[in-house]
Design an enzyme around this catalytic site. Structure first.
Site, PDB file in Angstrom:
ATOM      1  N   CYS A 140      38.706  87.535  48.610  1.00  0.00           N
ATOM      2  CA  CYS A 140      38.606  88.989  48.784  1.00  0.00           C
ATOM      3  C   CYS A 140      39.013  89.277  50.219  1.00  0.00           C
ATOM      4  O   CYS A 140      39.179  88.365  51.021  1.00  0.00           O
ATOM      5  CB  CYS A 140      37.175  89.473  48.603  1.00  0.00           C
ATOM      6  SG  CYS A 140      36.461  89.062  47.018  1.00  0.00           S
ATOM      7  N   ARG A 176      44.883  89.772  48.843  1.00  0.00           N
ATOM      8  CA  ARG A 176      43.715  88.909  48.624  1.00  0.00           C
ATOM      9  C   ARG A 176      42.915  89.325  47.382  1.00  0.00           C
ATOM     10  O   ARG A 176      41.950  88.668  47.015  1.00  0.00           O
ATOM     11  CB  ARG A 176      42.790  88.946  49.850  1.00  0.00           C
ATOM     12  CG  ARG A 176      43.454  88.460  51.128  1.00  0.00           C
ATOM     13  CD  ARG A 176      42.499  88.504  52.292  1.00  0.00           C
ATOM     14  NE  ARG A 176      41.411  87.561  52.131  1.00  0.00           N
ATOM     15  CZ  ARG A 176      41.483  86.278  52.437  1.00  0.00           C
ATOM     16  NH1 ARG A 176      42.592  85.786  52.941  1.00  0.00           N
ATOM     17  NH2 ARG A 176      40.453  85.486  52.260  1.00  0.00           N
ATOM     18  N   TRP A 222      38.591  90.400  44.830  1.00  0.00           N
ATOM     19  CA  TRP A 222      39.142  89.484  43.820  1.00  0.00           C
ATOM     20  C   TRP A 222      37.911  88.977  43.084  1.00  0.00           C
ATOM     21  O   TRP A 222      37.174  88.131  43.583  1.00  0.00           O
ATOM     22  CB  TRP A 222      39.891  88.347  44.510  1.00  0.00           C
ATOM     23  CG  TRP A 222      40.404  87.314  43.562  1.00  0.00           C
ATOM     24  CD1 TRP A 222      39.871  86.098  43.293  1.00  0.00           C
ATOM     25  CD2 TRP A 222      41.582  87.409  42.759  1.00  0.00           C
ATOM     26  NE1 TRP A 222      40.629  85.442  42.370  1.00  0.00           N
ATOM     27  CE2 TRP A 222      41.681  86.209  42.025  1.00  0.00           C
ATOM     28  CE3 TRP A 222      42.564  88.396  42.574  1.00  0.00           C
ATOM     29  CZ2 TRP A 222      42.721  85.976  41.136  1.00  0.00           C
ATOM     30  CZ3 TRP A 222      43.591  88.143  41.687  1.00  0.00           C
ATOM     31  CH2 TRP A 222      43.665  86.947  40.986  1.00  0.00           C
ATOM     32  N   ASN A 278      33.281  87.923  51.219  1.00  0.00           N
ATOM     33  CA  ASN A 278      34.400  87.169  50.646  1.00  0.00           C
ATOM     34  C   ASN A 278      33.906  85.758  50.420  1.00  0.00           C
ATOM     35  O   ASN A 278      33.489  85.100  51.363  1.00  0.00           O
ATOM     36  CB  ASN A 278      35.577  87.177  51.644  1.00  0.00           C
ATOM     37  CG  ASN A 278      36.626  86.137  51.306  1.00  0.00           C
ATOM     38  OD1 ASN A 278      36.849  85.846  50.135  1.00  0.00           O
ATOM     39  ND2 ASN A 278      37.249  85.571  52.320  1.00  0.00           N
ATOM     40  N   GLY A 279      33.954  85.292  49.161  1.00  0.00           N
ATOM     41  CA  GLY A 279      33.510  83.920  48.901  1.00  0.00           C
ATOM     42  C   GLY A 279      32.448  83.888  47.831  1.00  0.00           C
ATOM     43  O   GLY A 279      32.296  84.831  47.054  1.00  0.00           O
ATOM     44  N   GLU A 298      57.914  70.830  34.704  1.00  0.00           N
ATOM     45  CA  GLU A 298      57.479  71.844  35.671  1.00  0.00           C
ATOM     46  C   GLU A 298      58.344  71.776  36.939  1.00  0.00           C
ATOM     47  O   GLU A 298      58.743  72.802  37.479  1.00  0.00           O
ATOM     48  CB  GLU A 298      55.978  71.651  35.984  1.00  0.00           C
ATOM     49  CG  GLU A 298      55.398  72.573  37.025  1.00  0.00           C
ATOM     50  CD  GLU A 298      55.554  74.066  36.739  1.00  0.00           C
ATOM     51  OE1 GLU A 298      55.970  74.448  35.637  1.00  0.00           O
ATOM     52  OE2 GLU A 298      55.285  74.848  37.668  1.00  0.00           O
ATOM     53  N   LYS A 324      60.696  74.855  38.297  1.00  0.00           N
ATOM     54  CA  LYS A 324      60.582  75.405  39.656  1.00  0.00           C
ATOM     55  C   LYS A 324      61.958  75.481  40.300  1.00  0.00           C
ATOM     56  O   LYS A 324      62.325  76.483  40.894  1.00  0.00           O
ATOM     57  CB  LYS A 324      59.684  74.534  40.561  1.00  0.00           C
ATOM     58  CG  LYS A 324      58.206  74.605  40.339  1.00  0.00           C
ATOM     59  CD  LYS A 324      57.550  75.898  40.757  1.00  0.00           C
ATOM     60  CE  LYS A 324      57.555  76.922  39.666  1.00  0.00           C
ATOM     61  NZ  LYS A 324      56.553  76.894  38.655  1.00  0.00           N
ATOM     62  N   GLU A 384      64.358  78.175  38.553  1.00  0.00           N
ATOM     63  CA  GLU A 384      64.037  79.597  38.640  1.00  0.00           C
ATOM     64  C   GLU A 384      64.244  80.190  40.028  1.00  0.00           C
ATOM     65  O   GLU A 384      64.498  81.372  40.151  1.00  0.00           O
ATOM     66  CB  GLU A 384      62.631  79.893  38.107  1.00  0.00           C
ATOM     67  CG  GLU A 384      61.507  79.364  38.938  1.00  0.00           C
ATOM     68  CD  GLU A 384      60.135  79.646  38.323  1.00  0.00           C
ATOM     69  OE1 GLU A 384      59.955  80.681  37.674  1.00  0.00           O
ATOM     70  OE2 GLU A 384      59.241  78.811  38.508  1.00  0.00           O
ATOM     71  N   HIS A 437      68.976  58.522  23.640  1.00  0.00           N
ATOM     72  CA  HIS A 437      69.314  59.159  22.363  1.00  0.00           C
ATOM     73  C   HIS A 437      70.299  60.306  22.539  1.00  0.00           C
ATOM     74  O   HIS A 437      70.436  61.143  21.648  1.00  0.00           O
ATOM     75  CB  HIS A 437      68.040  59.626  21.658  1.00  0.00           C
ATOM     76  CG  HIS A 437      67.107  58.489  21.348  1.00  0.00           C
ATOM     77  ND1 HIS A 437      67.409  57.516  20.434  1.00  0.00           N
ATOM     78  CD2 HIS A 437      65.911  58.140  21.888  1.00  0.00           C
ATOM     79  CE1 HIS A 437      66.431  56.627  20.397  1.00  0.00           C
ATOM     80  NE2 HIS A 437      65.510  56.976  21.276  1.00  0.00           N
ATOM     81  N   LYS A 489      56.663  88.702  37.737  1.00  0.00           N
ATOM     82  CA  LYS A 489      55.428  87.926  37.875  1.00  0.00           C
ATOM     83  C   LYS A 489      54.592  87.992  36.607  1.00  0.00           C
ATOM     84  O   LYS A 489      53.930  87.039  36.245  1.00  0.00           O
ATOM     85  CB  LYS A 489      54.629  88.461  39.082  1.00  0.00           C
ATOM     86  CG  LYS A 489      53.416  87.631  39.433  1.00  0.00           C
ATOM     87  CD  LYS A 489      53.800  86.236  39.924  1.00  0.00           C
ATOM     88  CE  LYS A 489      52.636  85.313  40.081  1.00  0.00           C
ATOM     89  NZ  LYS A 489      53.035  83.893  40.061  1.00  0.00           N
TER      90      LYS A 489
END
Ligand code: F6R
Length: 612
Positions: free
Chosen positions: A2, A27, A74, A100-101, A485, A489, A492, A508, A607
């Site tokens: 946050c 945040r 958050w 925050n936390g 993955e 990355k 993209e 093959h 996103k």
């Protein structure tokens, strides 16, 4: 994650705080709020959603006062709602707190406050516990705010930064840091606190970097910093010369790089709260019993893109540890192949945003046919989370770059935790093996840090290969899952034609594409598959490929068949994706940077993909 901001000075606080919060919206943006000392009272205003909603709320009736605190949230404890928004107060509005936390022992503290002090709680947050603890101590300490904060934090466990004001202590704000960021900004006749530099740059370049277990006391005239014993600390001012844009990225050139570097902390956060003092997995948000788990004859994992790649590792982990069969699908295909779903099905959805339409629609289909739905989600209160029976959040904090990095590694952590939890519920796992995997997981954040120390090696590789037109990623077992993955990355953000394939499958067909100087990134982190993978590397080498191998420390023999080798720290085979993905993320990043691409906003991508 946050954002907090505090102001005390000669100007009106509300506007300054809100402008500061806007710089911290990265945040979290589940809610925002302010509390201002106003004519001997605390005036609190807060609203769910983005800061614009708060501005709407106070339009024409702005809280008046020159000392206050603010927060952008958050959500972790409690869904995003007006009520759960910060600042939080005690019942009598004596103190207001932004936080925050996470307070790890908040349940215990809250129960004690209810039982022994008659406190009535209004919200689902851990922060309301802090407000009440400070208020009680404040009343008992003759309105000494510093002492009240000190007494409260002495019984709180967790990682947090807080900002506090009190009704009878005008023109003073007190803040405390423990394992969450906090800075203080020095102005002329006005002073500030914040979670991060961008919030204050408009007002001052002179900042104090607050260390762990330090308290900050701000008045209009000055800033005092105290250590954990209450002794005043003589801290030098740091002059910040960053531009505002640089500061929002924490000094990193791009959000993607910042988020790659966020991973040790994000993984630590996601993991540590889910282990009890005996090192046993305890999953908040999952209520599945042994009887229920035994009643499922099938698990589906369904997701898209990077989240799907995390699911591949999840399938492996659940099958290996809990011995339950798992099918995995990309969400855009799942609904169109008439999957067999009934009330004996457990459906696991994985999504960073929680808004991906393909994933959401698959989840709804599964639910309509009677499946139990469990999701792994980053954004609290998102559609996927709301539509699920059980939710395990990846506490990665907001991910801004389109290319997902820290969401992936925290999704992996959640998958491992679920696999261990299921295995334990079913009594399928040997306790020595269980403890071994937990220990290995606990060591991962430090090992990711070690990988990040070798960033310059990866940057040099990127300098060498950035102008390639195509790249192959190969691996076996979990390494093939990570290859997908790594390849995603690269393609993209650099637009290089990259392709991933299980190394055993090369013969093959795909080996036909191997020719002189073809770039092959070969992952060989699985000890039990090392010899087989070594043979695959020999095969592509024999066709003239340029092989960059990625393996664990101790496997240096790989260099005999590779042009270059990248080493990650030793770890259990089962969890190596948590380490092996990091050099691949960095490689993609530096290649794209060298090619001059718009890394955080790659072409044609978004996103959150809310279309089919
Ligand atoms: C790749 C990437 C995408 C997402 C995919 C699913 O870097 O970010 O492949 O992983 O669109 O998104 P979420 O996880 O939000 O459902």
């Amino acid at each position: 994650m946050c954002g907090i901001v505090g102001y005390v000075g000669y100007n009106q606080a509300t506007g300054i705080i809100i402008e500061g919060l806007k710089k911290l919206e990265y945040r979290g943006y589940d809610s925002s709020g302010v509390a201002v000392l106003s004519n001997g009272k605390i005036d609190v205003r807060k609203r769910k959603g983005v800061i614009k909603n708060l501005e709407e709320l106070i339009k024409g009736d702005v809280p008046v006062g020159t000392c206050g605190i603010g927060h952008t949230r958050w959500a972790t404890h409690g869904t995003p709602s007006d009520l759960n928004s910060h600042p939080h107060t005690d019942e009598d509005l004596t103190v207001a707190v932004v936080h925050n936390g996470i307070v790890e022992n908040y349940v215990e503290l809250r129960d004690d406050l209810i039982k022994n002090r008659g406190v009535q709680f209004k919200t689902e947050t851990d922060t309301e516990v802090i407000a009440n603890l400070v208020a009680l101590n404040y009343a008992e300490n003759g309105s000494d705010l510093e002492q009240a904060v000190r007494s409260a934090i002495s019984i709180m466990r967790g990682a947090y930064a807080i900002g506090v004001i009190a009704k009878d202590t005008p023109d003073k704000l007190v803040a405390y840091r423990k394992d969450a960021p906090l800075i203080a900004g020095k102005g002329d006749g006005e002073n500030f606190i914040a979670s991060d530099i961008p919030a204050l740059l408009q007002h001052t370049q002179d900042m104090y970097m607050i260390e762990n277990n330090e308290m900050v006391v701000c008045t209009a005239d000055g800033i005092k910093i105290f250590d954990s014993n209450g002794a005043e600390v003589d801290r030098e001012i740091t002059e910040i010369t960053w531009s505002l844009e640089d500061a929002e990225k924490g000094g990193y050139e791009h959000f993607m790089l910042k988020e790659i570097y966020d991973q040790p902390a994000a993984v630590r956060e996601t993991l540590s709260q889910r282990l009890d003092v005996n090192g046993k997995v305890k999953l908040d948000g999952i209520t599945l019993t042994k009887e229920e788990l035994d009643s499922y004859n099938k698990i589906y994992i369904v997701a898209c893109g990077t989240a799907y790649h995390a699911g591949l590792v999840g399938k492996y982990a659940i099958e290996k540890m809990a011995r339950i069969p798992v099918e995995i699908d990309v969400a855009s295909e799942f609904r169109y192949r008439e999957p067999i779903i009934d009330d004996k099905t457990l459906f696991i959805a994985i999504s960073q945003s929680g808004e991906t339409l393909d994933t959401l629609k698959s989840l709804r289909l599964a639910k309509s046919k009677g499946a139990r739905v469990l999701s792994i989600v980053n954004v609290v209160g998102s559609s996927v989370a709301r539509d699920s029976h059980d939710v395990l959040y990846t506490w990665a904090g907001p991910e801004i770059a389109v290319a997902s990095t820290k969401a992936y590694t925290t999704q992996l952590i959640c998958m491992y935790l679920i696999a261990l939890y299921f295995a334990d519920l079913k009594g399928e796992i040997d306790s020595e093996y269980y403890n071994h995997i937990i220990e290995e997981l606990q060591a991962i954040p430090d090992k990711i840090e070690k990988v990040l120390e070798c960033t310059s090696t990866i940057e040099s590789l990127a300098d060498k290969f950035y102008d390639r037109e195509r790249v192959f990623f190969i691996g076996r077992g979990l390494d093939s899952d990570v290859s997908y993955e790594g390849s995603l990355k690269l393609k993209e953000i650099s637009y290089i034609n990259s392709f991933a394939i299980g190394a055993g499958e090369l013969k093959h067909g795909t080996i036909a594409l191997m020719e002189e100087d073809t770039l092959v990134i070969a992952l060989a982190t699985q000890d039990f598959l090392f010899e087989k993978m070594y043979s695959n590397i020999v095969e592509v080498n024999a066709r003239g490929a340029h092989v960059v191998s990625l393996t664990k420390v101790g496997r240096e023999e790989i260099s005999q068949e590779s042009s270059e080798a990248i080493y990650v720290p030793k770890c259990a085979d089962e969890i190596s994706p948590l380490l092996s993905i990091v050099p691949l993320q960095l490689f993609a990043y530096y290649v794209a940077r060298k090619r001059g691409e718009d890394i955080d906003k790659p072409r044609n991508l978004a996103k959150s993909v809310t279309v089919e």
